[in-house]
Scaffold this motif. Structure first.
Motif, PDB file in Angstrom:
ATOM      1  N   GLY A   1     -17.225  14.102  16.651  1.00  0.00           N
ATOM      2  CA  GLY A   1     -15.619  13.839  15.834  1.00  0.00           C
ATOM      3  C   GLY A   1     -16.166  11.855  15.274  1.00  0.00           C
ATOM      4  O   GLY A   1     -16.091  11.937  14.450  1.00  0.00           O
ATOM      5  N   ALA A   2     -16.603  11.902  16.369  1.00  0.00           N
ATOM      6  CA  ALA A   2     -16.993  10.390  16.070  1.00  0.00           C
ATOM      7  C   ALA A   2     -17.792   9.772  15.336  1.00  0.00           C
ATOM      8  O   ALA A   2     -19.384  10.501  14.930  1.00  0.00           O
ATOM      9  CB  ALA A   2     -17.209   9.834  17.329  1.00  0.00           C
ATOM     10  N   HIS A   3     -17.979   8.658  14.649  1.00  0.00           N
ATOM     11  CA  HIS A   3     -18.889   7.539  13.830  1.00  0.00           C
ATOM     12  C   HIS A   3     -19.311   6.450  15.035  1.00  0.00           C
ATOM     13  O   HIS A   3     -18.286   5.670  15.589  1.00  0.00           O
ATOM     14  CB  HIS A   3     -18.174   7.396  12.791  1.00  0.00           C
ATOM     15  CG  HIS A   3     -18.043   8.093  11.435  1.00  0.00           C
ATOM     16  ND1 HIS A   3     -15.887   9.723  11.666  1.00  0.00           N
ATOM     17  CD2 HIS A   3     -18.760   8.902  10.760  1.00  0.00           C
ATOM     18  CE1 HIS A   3     -16.400  10.128  11.218  1.00  0.00           C
ATOM     19  NE2 HIS A   3     -17.952  10.383  10.152  1.00  0.00           N
ATOM     20  N   ILE A   4     -19.911   6.119  13.623  1.00  0.00           N
ATOM     21  CA  ILE A   4     -20.342   4.549  14.358  1.00  0.00           C
ATOM     22  C   ILE A   4     -21.504   3.674  13.293  1.00  0.00           C
ATOM     23  O   ILE A   4     -21.011   4.472  11.847  1.00  0.00           O
ATOM     24  CB  ILE A   4     -21.896   4.522  15.580  1.00  0.00           C
ATOM     25  CG1 ILE A   4     -23.265   5.365  14.469  1.00  0.00           C
ATOM     26  CG2 ILE A   4     -21.808   4.899  16.566  1.00  0.00           C
ATOM     27  CD1 ILE A   4     -24.486   4.837  15.379  1.00  0.00           C
ATOM     28  N   ASP A   5     -20.998   2.706  12.807  1.00  0.00           N
ATOM     29  CA  ASP A   5     -21.093   1.478  11.711  1.00  0.00           C
ATOM     30  C   ASP A   5     -21.979   1.933  11.772  1.00  0.00           C
ATOM     31  O   ASP A   5     -22.907   0.685  13.124  1.00  0.00           O
ATOM     32  CB  ASP A   5     -20.417   0.439  11.660  1.00  0.00           C
ATOM     33  CG  ASP A   5     -18.851   0.490  10.901  1.00  0.00           C
ATOM     34  OD1 ASP A   5     -18.711   1.458  10.595  1.00  0.00           O
ATOM     35  OD2 ASP A   5     -17.939   0.413  12.569  1.00  0.00           O
ATOM     36  N   LEU A   6     -23.704   1.661  11.231  1.00  0.00           N
ATOM     37  CA  LEU A   6     -24.492   0.810  11.398  1.00  0.00           C
ATOM     38  C   LEU A   6     -24.653  -0.265  10.292  1.00  0.00           C
ATOM     39  O   LEU A   6     -25.079  -0.357   9.182  1.00  0.00           O
ATOM     40  CB  LEU A   6     -25.964   1.362  10.710  1.00  0.00           C
ATOM     41  CG  LEU A   6     -27.088   1.654  11.141  1.00  0.00           C
ATOM     42  CD1 LEU A   6     -27.266   1.907  13.137  1.00  0.00           C
ATOM     43  CD2 LEU A   6     -28.246   2.585   9.806  1.00  0.00           C
ATOM     44  N   ILE A   7     -24.956  -1.981  11.033  1.00  0.00           N
ATOM     45  CA  ILE A   7     -24.818  -3.442  10.573  1.00  0.00           C
ATOM     46  C   ILE A   7     -25.787  -3.331   9.719  1.00  0.00           C
ATOM     47  O   ILE A   7     -27.230  -3.774  10.360  1.00  0.00           O
ATOM     48  CB  ILE A   7     -23.998  -3.845  11.422  1.00  0.00           C
ATOM     49  CG1 ILE A   7     -22.917  -3.417  11.812  1.00  0.00           C
ATOM     50  CG2 ILE A   7     -23.822  -5.204  10.575  1.00  0.00           C
ATOM     51  CD1 ILE A   7     -22.142  -3.895  12.589  1.00  0.00           C
ATOM     52  N   LEU A   8     -26.746  -3.384   8.424  1.00  0.00           N
ATOM     53  CA  LEU A   8     -27.533  -3.556   8.257  1.00  0.00           C
ATOM     54  C   LEU A   8     -28.196  -4.848   7.399  1.00  0.00           C
ATOM     55  O   LEU A   8     -26.948  -5.866   7.434  1.00  0.00           O
ATOM     56  CB  LEU A   8     -28.010  -2.195   6.685  1.00  0.00           C
ATOM     57  CG  LEU A   8     -28.012  -0.901   8.343  1.00  0.00           C
ATOM     58  CD1 LEU A   8     -28.397   0.001   6.665  1.00  0.00           C
ATOM     59  CD2 LEU A   8     -29.211  -0.607   8.922  1.00  0.00           C
ATOM     60  N   PRO A   9     -29.339  -5.434   7.366  1.00  0.00           N
ATOM     61  CA  PRO A   9     -29.177  -6.644   6.478  1.00  0.00           C
ATOM     62  C   PRO A   9     -28.941  -6.632   4.986  1.00  0.00           C
ATOM     63  O   PRO A   9     -28.551  -5.974   4.339  1.00  0.00           O
ATOM     64  CB  PRO A   9     -31.578  -6.702   6.144  1.00  0.00           C
ATOM     65  CG  PRO A   9     -31.573  -5.637   7.591  1.00  0.00           C
ATOM     66  CD  PRO A   9     -30.696  -4.907   7.771  1.00  0.00           C
ATOM     67  N   GLY A  10     -28.869  -7.845   4.543  1.00  0.00           N
ATOM     68  CA  GLY A  10     -27.642  -8.482   3.959  1.00  0.00           C
ATOM     69  C   GLY A  10     -26.176  -8.062   3.671  1.00  0.00           C
ATOM     70  O   GLY A  10     -26.213  -7.209   2.216  1.00  0.00           O
ATOM     71  N   GLY A  11     -25.857  -7.704   5.140  1.00  0.00           N
ATOM     72  CA  GLY A  11     -24.448  -7.746   5.117  1.00  0.00           C
ATOM     73  C   GLY A  11     -23.855  -6.034   4.691  1.00  0.00           C
ATOM     74  O   GLY A  11     -22.482  -6.012   4.508  1.00  0.00           O
ATOM     75  N   LEU A  12     -25.003  -5.471   4.991  1.00  0.00           N
ATOM     76  CA  LEU A  12     -24.405  -4.442   4.494  1.00  0.00           C
ATOM     77  C   LEU A  12     -23.643  -2.979   6.014  1.00  0.00           C
ATOM     78  O   LEU A  12     -24.564  -3.581   6.494  1.00  0.00           O
ATOM     79  CB  LEU A  12     -25.868  -3.308   3.748  1.00  0.00           C
ATOM     80  CG  LEU A  12     -26.153  -3.522   2.925  1.00  0.00           C
ATOM     81  CD1 LEU A  12     -27.537  -2.306   2.299  1.00  0.00           C
ATOM     82  CD2 LEU A  12     -25.667  -2.486   1.773  1.00  0.00           C
ATOM     83  N   THR A  13     -22.980  -3.075   5.820  1.00  0.00           N
ATOM     84  CA  THR A  13     -22.274  -1.646   6.406  1.00  0.00           C
ATOM     85  C   THR A  13     -22.015  -0.603   6.125  1.00  0.00           C
ATOM     86  O   THR A  13     -21.516   0.160   5.270  1.00  0.00           O
ATOM     87  CB  THR A  13     -21.012  -2.694   7.146  1.00  0.00           C
ATOM     88  OG1 THR A  13     -21.370  -3.710   7.852  1.00  0.00           O
ATOM     89  CG2 THR A  13     -20.523  -1.694   9.099  1.00  0.00           C
ATOM     90  N   ARG A  14     -22.244   0.336   6.699  1.00  0.00           N
ATOM     91  CA  ARG A  14     -22.712   1.838   6.898  1.00  0.00           C
ATOM     92  C   ARG A  14     -21.735   3.306   7.675  1.00  0.00           C
ATOM     93  O   ARG A  14     -22.278   2.523   8.799  1.00  0.00           O
ATOM     94  CB  ARG A  14     -23.739   2.449   6.206  1.00  0.00           C
ATOM     95  CG  ARG A  14     -23.895   1.588   4.558  1.00  0.00           C
ATOM     96  CD  ARG A  14     -23.226   2.020   3.628  1.00  0.00           C
ATOM     97  NE  ARG A  14     -23.766   1.498   2.593  1.00  0.00           N
ATOM     98  CZ  ARG A  14     -22.894   0.689   1.843  1.00  0.00           C
ATOM     99  NH1 ARG A  14     -21.624  -0.608   2.625  1.00  0.00           N
ATOM    100  NH2 ARG A  14     -23.462  -0.323   0.481  1.00  0.00           N
ATOM    101  N   GLN A  15     -21.379   3.464   7.302  1.00  0.00           N
ATOM    102  CA  GLN A  15     -20.711   4.684   8.348  1.00  0.00           C
ATOM    103  C   GLN A  15     -21.707   5.566   9.274  1.00  0.00           C
ATOM    104  O   GLN A  15     -21.552   6.710   7.660  1.00  0.00           O
ATOM    105  CB  GLN A  15     -19.658   5.365   8.465  1.00  0.00           C
ATOM    106  CG  GLN A  15     -18.932   5.532   8.996  1.00  0.00           C
ATOM    107  CD  GLN A  15     -16.773   6.697   8.380  1.00  0.00           C
ATOM    108  OE1 GLN A  15     -16.851   6.361   7.551  1.00  0.00           O
ATOM    109  NE2 GLN A  15     -16.328   7.080   9.834  1.00  0.00           N
ATOM    110  N   TYR A  16     -21.921   6.285   9.876  1.00  0.00           N
ATOM    111  CA  TYR A  16     -22.389   7.483   9.321  1.00  0.00           C
ATOM    112  C   TYR A  16     -22.033   8.585  11.147  1.00  0.00           C
ATOM    113  O   TYR A  16     -21.755   8.109  12.227  1.00  0.00           O
ATOM    114  CB  TYR A  16     -23.895   6.975  10.015  1.00  0.00           C
ATOM    115  CG  TYR A  16     -24.871   6.957   8.789  1.00  0.00           C
ATOM    116  CD1 TYR A  16     -24.763   7.323   7.585  1.00  0.00           C
ATOM    117  CD2 TYR A  16     -25.109   5.007   9.050  1.00  0.00           C
ATOM    118  CE1 TYR A  16     -25.167   6.947   6.387  1.00  0.00           C
ATOM    119  CE2 TYR A  16     -25.397   5.105   7.955  1.00  0.00           C
ATOM    120  CZ  TYR A  16     -25.849   5.695   6.240  1.00  0.00           C
ATOM    121  OH  TYR A  16     -26.520   4.655   5.977  1.00  0.00           O
TER     122      TYR A  16
END
Length: 320
Positions: free
Chosen positions: A43-58
């Motif tokens: 059930g856990a997630h990580i944050d993917l911290i991408l170029p341009g200041g994008l942070t997305r949860q997967y």
């Protein structure tokens, strides 16, 4: 529980990337020397911290017992804000990416019988849950649907491994998921887990309205509708660690006000869904507007999602 002020980040390498279905790719992350990564639970997630200041949860959807890699799966969103498009089009094996977490807002709890319901990419947090309950020898079944059979990531893997405990239900072949028939009456010892689009969660909520507390657990992609804020006036937020004080107007979120004051806070969904911006509350009463905290956690009042939640009173003191 770590908050936005205390979470650490890892620099990981894309070990491989593969197509899992129409519109879905999986990405396996790790360190080149195969060092052990922080442990996680189903059930856990990580944050993917991408170029341009994008942070997305997967959601983490790999092998819970593999200590050196994380696996995520990403759906290309038609209305992508940049995250899924970047993962699909630009992220490649050998690339380095910053990762925050893991954290878990969708905990697997003990039960006699598990009913898993997944819609589309909502299968991702369910995969490690199935692996865990299978190891325990628990009773479980999965109802998994999507627009077409070709869009259902990991469907072949699931049916090959678990047989008729997995019910694959493409909408173009069979119509909407038969939620009521699958979930039944909620017998004692049964816990339902559901992840998917809003109409699916609404159907599950409607069918299970009379089930006992804690026996239905959902994870949302889109924030649920909320009532108007408790307070319509501006309020003060004191940042205990930095010694600053900021004014939050009705048109501004706490998150934006804190950032405007020069205090960086990691965030992702900015809809109260993911928990990335969870922040400790030292004084004051939050007006909770997220879809993560349960009633007991809200009553405790010691944390809040500052992307959407506000203050009931004139002043809040935050652990920032």
């Amino acid at each position: 529980m770590p908050t936005a002020a205390t979470r650490t980040q890892l620099s990981l390498t894309v070990l491989d990337k593969r197509r899992e279905s129409d519109g879905v790719v999986s990405v396996r992350l790790g360190q080149e020397d195969a060092q052990r990564l922080p442990d996680w639970t189903p059930g856990a997630h990580i944050d993917l911290i991408l170029p341009g200041g994008l942070t997305r949860q997967y959601s983490l959807c790999g092998d819970r017992w593999d200590p050196a890699t994380y696996r995520i799966a990403v759906l290309r969103e038609s209305a992508s804000r940049g995250g899924s498009a970047y993962v699909h089009d630009q992220l490649s094996p050998g690339d380095n990416v910053l990762v925050g977490g893991p954290r878990n807002n969708f905990q697997l709890v003990p039960a006699r019988d598990y009913r898993f319901v997944a819609g589309g990419i909502g299968i991702t947090p369910i995969l490690p849950m199935i692996q865990a309950v299978e190891r325990l020898g628990s009773s479980w079944t999965l109802l998994y649907g999507g627009r077409t059979r070709a869009s259902l990531a990991f469907a072949d893997e699931l049916t090959a491994r678990y047989g008729d405990r997995v019910l694959i239900h493409p909408q173009d072949e069979f119509g909407l998921l038969p939620v009521a028939d699958f979930l039944g009456s909620g017998a004692p010892g049964t816990v339902a887990y559901c992840c998917g689009p809003a109409p699916l969660l609404a159907a599950v909520d409607a069918h299970t309205a009379g089930w006992r507390a804690g026996s239905v657990r959902t994870e949302r992609f889109v924030a649920a509708a909320t009532e108007p804020p408790v307070r319509s006036e501006a309020f003060e937020v004191v940042l205990a660690r930095s010694g600053r004080s900021v004014r939050v107007t009705p048109e501004c979120s706490v998150l934006d006000a804190v950032r405007d004051a020069g205090v960086p806070v990691l965030s992702s969904c900015e809809q109260g869904l993911c928990g990335t911006c969870e922040t400790g509350v030292l004084e004051g009463t939050p007006d909770h507007r997220d879809t993560l905290l349960d009633d007991d956690e809200r009553r405790q009042g010691d944390r809040m999602m500052i992307c959407v939640s506000r203050s009931c009173g004139d002043r809040l003191v935050l652990d920032l």
